[in-house]
Motif scaffolding. Sequence first.
Motif, PDB file in Angstrom:
ATOM      1  N   ASN A  81       5.689 -10.271   2.538  1.00  0.00           N
ATOM      2  CA  ASN A  81       5.231 -10.366   1.160  1.00  0.00           C
ATOM      3  C   ASN A  81       4.188  -9.269   0.965  1.00  0.00           C
ATOM      4  O   ASN A  81       3.012  -9.443   1.294  1.00  0.00           O
ATOM      5  N   LEU A  82       4.631  -8.129   0.425  1.00  0.00           N
ATOM      6  CA  LEU A  82       3.757  -6.958   0.337  1.00  0.00           C
ATOM      7  C   LEU A  82       2.560  -7.167  -0.592  1.00  0.00           C
ATOM      8  O   LEU A  82       1.500  -6.580  -0.356  1.00  0.00           O
ATOM      9  N   GLN A 150       0.275   4.017   5.862  1.00  0.00           N
ATOM     10  CA  GLN A 150       1.555   3.714   6.499  1.00  0.00           C
ATOM     11  C   GLN A 150       2.323   2.657   5.720  1.00  0.00           C
ATOM     12  O   GLN A 150       3.554   2.729   5.616  1.00  0.00           O
ATOM     13  N   LEU A 151       1.628   1.690   5.159  1.00  0.00           N
ATOM     14  CA  LEU A 151       2.288   0.652   4.366  1.00  0.00           C
ATOM     15  C   LEU A 151       2.870   1.251   3.090  1.00  0.00           C
ATOM     16  O   LEU A 151       3.989   0.935   2.693  1.00  0.00           O
ATOM     17  N   LYS A 152       2.113   2.144   2.461  1.00  0.00           N
ATOM     18  CA  LYS A 152       2.584   2.773   1.220  1.00  0.00           C
ATOM     19  C   LYS A 152       3.800   3.650   1.476  1.00  0.00           C
ATOM     20  O   LYS A 152       4.769   3.614   0.721  1.00  0.00           O
ATOM     21  N   GLN A 153       3.766   4.420   2.547  1.00  0.00           N
ATOM     22  CA  GLN A 153       4.881   5.328   2.845  1.00  0.00           C
ATOM     23  C   GLN A 153       6.114   4.583   3.353  1.00  0.00           C
ATOM     24  O   GLN A 153       7.225   5.047   3.151  1.00  0.00           O
ATOM     25  N   GLN A 154       5.908   3.478   4.018  1.00  0.00           N
ATOM     26  CA  GLN A 154       6.974   2.655   4.595  1.00  0.00           C
ATOM     27  C   GLN A 154       7.969   3.488   5.413  1.00  0.00           C
ATOM     28  O   GLN A 154       9.178   3.309   5.321  1.00  0.00           O
ATOM     29  N   LYS A 158       9.558  -1.857  10.310  1.00  0.00           N
ATOM     30  CA  LYS A 158       8.755  -3.020   9.933  1.00  0.00           C
ATOM     31  C   LYS A 158       8.094  -3.652  11.162  1.00  0.00           C
ATOM     32  O   LYS A 158       6.910  -3.988  11.127  1.00  0.00           O
ATOM     33  N   ALA A 159       8.845  -3.800  12.257  1.00  0.00           N
ATOM     34  CA  ALA A 159       8.298  -4.435  13.465  1.00  0.00           C
ATOM     35  C   ALA A 159       7.119  -3.637  14.025  1.00  0.00           C
ATOM     36  O   ALA A 159       6.136  -4.221  14.478  1.00  0.00           O
ATOM     37  N   LEU A 160       7.207  -2.323  13.972  1.00  0.00           N
ATOM     38  CA  LEU A 160       6.116  -1.486  14.482  1.00  0.00           C
ATOM     39  C   LEU A 160       4.882  -1.602  13.589  1.00  0.00           C
ATOM     40  O   LEU A 160       3.762  -1.707  14.088  1.00  0.00           O
ATOM     41  N   PHE A 161       5.076  -1.608  12.277  1.00  0.00           N
ATOM     42  CA  PHE A 161       3.929  -1.757  11.382  1.00  0.00           C
ATOM     43  C   PHE A 161       3.260  -3.110  11.602  1.00  0.00           C
ATOM     44  O   PHE A 161       2.031  -3.197  11.666  1.00  0.00           O
ATOM     45  N   ILE A 162       4.052  -4.163  11.724  1.00  0.00           N
ATOM     46  CA  ILE A 162       3.493  -5.506  11.947  1.00  0.00           C
ATOM     47  C   ILE A 162       2.695  -5.536  13.237  1.00  0.00           C
ATOM     48  O   ILE A 162       1.601  -6.102  13.294  1.00  0.00           O
ATOM     49  N   GLU A 163       3.209  -4.893  14.282  1.00  0.00           N
ATOM     50  CA  GLU A 163       2.489  -4.850  15.562  1.00  0.00           C
ATOM     51  C   GLU A 163       1.177  -4.083  15.438  1.00  0.00           C
ATOM     52  O   GLU A 163       0.148  -4.514  15.951  1.00  0.00           O
ATOM     53  N   LYS A 164       1.198  -2.960  14.735  1.00  0.00           N
ATOM     54  CA  LYS A 164      -0.040  -2.195  14.528  1.00  0.00           C
ATOM     55  C   LYS A 164      -1.063  -3.039  13.767  1.00  0.00           C
ATOM     56  O   LYS A 164      -2.246  -3.004  14.065  1.00  0.00           O
TER      57      LYS A 164
END
Length: 192
Positions: A81-82, A150-154, A158-164
């Motif tokens: 949910n962004l 990073q969220l804006k650029q996407q 998804k899994a890597l962003f969540i881990e970061k």
Amino acid sequence: MKQQTSDVLFQDKRLGFFLYLVVEAFMFATLFATYVIFTPPSVGANPSEVYELRTVILTSVFLLSSSGTLLIAESGLEHWNLKKVWLGIITTFLLGAVFMGLEIHEFYKYTHEGFTITMNNFLSSFYVLVGLHASHVAFGLGWMILLMIQLKQQKLPKALFIEKHKIFNYYWHFVDVVWVMIILIVYAPYLF
């Protein structure tokens, strides 16, 4: 299955980061011990002359609230949910930035009142300990900016962003725990 695969992929990163936090904990423990040894001082200003309850309460409210708002972002990540992620991370950033502004003002005020780092060992240990914590908050603010970019650029999976984001959460909560220790060891004995 996908969740298990990403968990295995990121275990080394989590372990490395937890080792980093352990080293940081030892560093802060050393600084707390140094502060306790040199406080109260035999000469120069005493902590009760320097600290102000209002500032401690304000900084604490802003920084500790930021851990709660980070949980909003965390819960948004669970279902991607962004809106919740953005709300949580922006609010956390703003609360952290206000904390930094208050800390800078506190140091500025103390030094202009003559309570400088060279006055005695108590003030030296205070400025190093609390200043190092503030530098960790400043680093966290920079980290949040990178996460927002990073969220804006996407462009990241998804899994890597969540881990970061999870690893950042560990860092930010660690910084909050250190602040609680600062309240209990540095400020509270001389304000209450």
